[in-house]
Design an enzyme around this catalytic site. Structure first.
Site, PDB file in Angstrom:
ATOM      1  N   ASP A  85       0.389   6.459  -6.602  1.00 53.03           N
ATOM      2  CA  ASP A  85      -0.571   7.564  -6.571  1.00 53.03           C
ATOM      3  C   ASP A  85      -0.086   8.656  -7.516  1.00 53.03           C
ATOM      4  OD1 ASP A  85      -1.628   6.040  -4.579  1.00 53.03           O
ATOM      5  OD2 ASP A  85      -1.880   7.670  -3.155  1.00 53.03           O
ATOM      6  N   GLU A 137       1.603   0.048  -5.439  1.00 48.44           N
ATOM      7  CA  GLU A 137       0.643   1.141  -5.617  1.00 48.44           C
ATOM      8  C   GLU A 137       1.387   2.411  -6.015  1.00 48.44           C
ATOM      9  OE1 GLU A 137      -3.279   3.106  -3.561  1.00 48.44           O
ATOM     10  OE2 GLU A 137      -1.752   2.269  -2.237  1.00 48.44           O
ATOM     11  N   HIS A 147       1.420  11.308  -1.793  1.00 47.96           N
ATOM     12  CA  HIS A 147       0.136  11.093  -1.127  1.00 47.96           C
ATOM     13  C   HIS A 147      -0.635  12.408  -1.167  1.00 47.96           C
ATOM     14  CE1 HIS A 147      -2.125   9.191   2.518  1.00 47.96           C
ATOM     15  NE2 HIS A 147      -2.694   8.902   1.364  1.00 47.96           N
ATOM     16  N   HIS A 198       0.845  -1.198   0.000  1.00 47.88           N
ATOM     17  CA  HIS A 198       0.000   0.000   0.000  1.00 47.88           C
ATOM     18  C   HIS A 198       0.879   1.246   0.000  1.00 47.88           C
ATOM     19  CE1 HIS A 198      -2.141   3.193   2.449  1.00 47.88           C
ATOM     20  NE2 HIS A 198      -3.005   3.007   1.458  1.00 47.88           N
ATOM     21  N   ASN A 199       0.512   2.244  -0.817  1.00 48.27           N
ATOM     22  CA  ASN A 199       1.288   3.488  -0.885  1.00 48.27           C
ATOM     23  C   ASN A 199       2.792   3.203  -0.891  1.00 48.27           C
ATOM     24  OD1 ASN A 199      -1.112   4.845  -0.919  1.00 48.27           O
ATOM     25  ND2 ASN A 199      -0.871   5.854   1.055  1.00 48.27           N
ATOM     26  N   GLU A 202      -3.462   4.723  -8.582  1.00 47.63           N
ATOM     27  CA  GLU A 202      -4.494   5.599  -8.042  1.00 47.63           C
ATOM     28  C   GLU A 202      -4.331   6.904  -8.804  1.00 47.63           C
ATOM     29  OE1 GLU A 202      -5.772   7.759  -3.951  1.00 47.63           O
ATOM     30  OE2 GLU A 202      -5.081   5.696  -3.764  1.00 47.63           O
TER      31      GLU A 202
END
Length: 480
Positions: A46, A44, A59, A14-15, A93
């Protein structure tokens, strides 16, 4: 490795770009390098609009630092298959404008080259099941929103029409983490008291403000083949409408409620569709949830913050020791059968219970205590079982005073495990500094089904997962 992708647990981050907290910490390429070297198979990214038409990764709506999207893809290209030959999924994302989405698509194609999967294997467009990890070896898959069908994407492959976009409905566009609780705004506009007053005085409250219909660049959309991001509505909706190549992302809080109230439907869903779980937005320190509860219902991509050590990451690392550390572990039969009635609360006769006996004999060159005044540890060992609720167990040895070099216990611990296929065992060595204070010295976690019988040396790892040279436990293991 010849079953459909949805039949495997997949090591997921995640992230991935963050190496500290979620609000002010640095974004760094090392996040991707370290995850890939650990065998992670779902990263991931973003993506946001940057200056000079260069997409950036960070983020959103926080003070975390920014790194160029192009640099991220270069690092992924270098390390993608260094630890595993099996397919790597890039979970985007995507908050970029269509113009910068086209730049993203250009970098993905030009940097990854033949590694990038941009069309179905063999040109198959009417698929009823996903291909296997074996069929996708050395391929990078893009997980993102998609406009139209795979067939339409293939028809466009030979058209030279850069700049085309397609509008997606709100429900299609908000298909990933951004429509749930993944990102908390840095500043609140109103106090809680004011918000409560607003709710009382206003007529029918709306769950979310009106969101613009989003646009996706077809150049990026067309790179999505087997991992199309699809907003999760309900299990019934997915069963009636979802295609095998459409995947859902569900926040941990919602997923936990579904486990509690609809476990059977959840398992039925994960036999058909890849499901990704991600941490809730209130985990600002990048803490992790317990992944076991979501593995228990067959969730394939249980995404954790890899930068945060602790029991949760120890379970993650231990889980994917299996199958040669390639990042893919085949789910048990009862989590792959679409007609299964198994649930974590009602295991039925789907598994053969195991009686496990561990005689903890001794330790060898355990790390010294940093909290003890004499620097001599008073070691004790905690043995834990993680699995379905019925199998959760923890047992502790006695304390050996002032001897970390060669402590001896000669104690036997017994466990009855109902679903050994899902169970993990964790050996944790601690120094008893006081009656209420223990210091972590080392641990080792692995699947119960990976235990070998007989006399065994159990290596110990640091909090960061690094092997502690010479440190080990000696035990006799037996099960039937």
């Amino acid at each position: 490795m010849n079953q459909p992708l949805c039949d495997y647990f997949i090591s997921s981050s995640h992230n991935t770009y963050l190496i500290a907290d979620q609000l002010m910490g640095p974004s760094h390429l090392w996040g991707y390098t370290s995850a890939l070297l650990k065998g992670c198979r779902c990263l991931e990214i973003d993506c946001w609009d940057g200056a000079n038409n260069e997409p950036i990764v960070y983020h959103g709506h926080t003070l975390t630092s920014k790194i160029p999207f192009r640099s991220v893809i270069h690092v992924i290209d270098k390390y993608a298959f260094m630890s595993s030959a099996y397919p790597l999924v890039l979970s985007l994302e995507n908050h970029c404008s269509p113009k910068q989405q086209e730049v993203m698509a250009h970098y993905l194609k030009s940097i990854l080259g033949d590694k990038l999967l941009s069309s179905p294997i063999g040109g198959e467009v009417d698929m009823t099941r996903l291909p296997s990890p074996e069929a996708l070896k050395f391929k990078v898959l893009i997980k993102n929103k998609k406009a139209g069908t795979i067939e339409e994407s293939m028809l466009r492959m030979y058209d030279d029409n850069p700049g085309e976009t397609e509008e997606l409905s709100d429900s299609e566009f908000l298909s990933e983490d951004e429509d749930t609780d993944d990102t908390l705004p840095l500043h609140r506009s109103k106090s809680p008291t004011k918000r409560r007053a607003d709710r009382r005085s206003s007529a029918p409250p709306q769950k979310k403000p009106k969101v613009k219909r989003g646009k996706i660049a077809l150049a990026l959309s067309d790179l999505v083949v087997y991992t199309k991001s699809q907003k999760f509505v309900s299990f019934e909706h997915s069963l009636m409408n979802q295609q095998c190549y459409e995947n859902n992302s569900i926040g941990e809080a919602q997923a936990r409620k579904l486990v509690r109230h609809s476990a059977k439907d959840f398992i039925s869903h994960t036999t058909r569709f890849i499901t990704r779980i991600y941490p809730k937005g209130t985990r600002m320190s990048s803490s992790n949830y317990n992944p076991q509860e979501f593995w228990n219902v067959g969730c394939q991509m249980v995404a954790l913050n890899f930068q945060t050590p602790g029991t949760q990451m120890e379970l993650q690392d231990g889980k994917f020791l299996d199958n040669g550390g390639c990042g893919y572990v085949l789910k048990p039969d009862f989590l792959r059968d679409r007609n299964t009635t198994f649930t974590p609360q009602n295991v039925g006769r789907y598994s053969k219970p195991m009686s496990l006996s561990i005689r903890l004999i001794s330790g060898h060159q355990l790390p010294p205590s940093s909290l003890s005044k004499t620097n001599k540890a008073d070691p004790k060992v905690q043995i834990e079982i993680f699995g379905v609720p019925e199998d959760q167990a923890r047992k502790k040895s006695s304390v050996v005073k002032s001897n970390a070099l060669s402590p001896k216990w000669n104690e036997t611990f017994s466990f009855n495990i109902q679903v050994p296929e899902l169970a993990m065992i964790r050996f944790c060595v601690e120094d008893e500094v006081s009656l209420v204070n223990n210091e972590f010295l080392g641990q080792f976690t692995l699947p119960v089904m990976s235990l070998n019988t007989g006399y065994r040396n159990i290596p110990l790892l640091s909090k960061e997962g690094i092997k502690l040279e010479s440190a080990s436990l000696f035990a006799h293991i037996w099960y039937y």
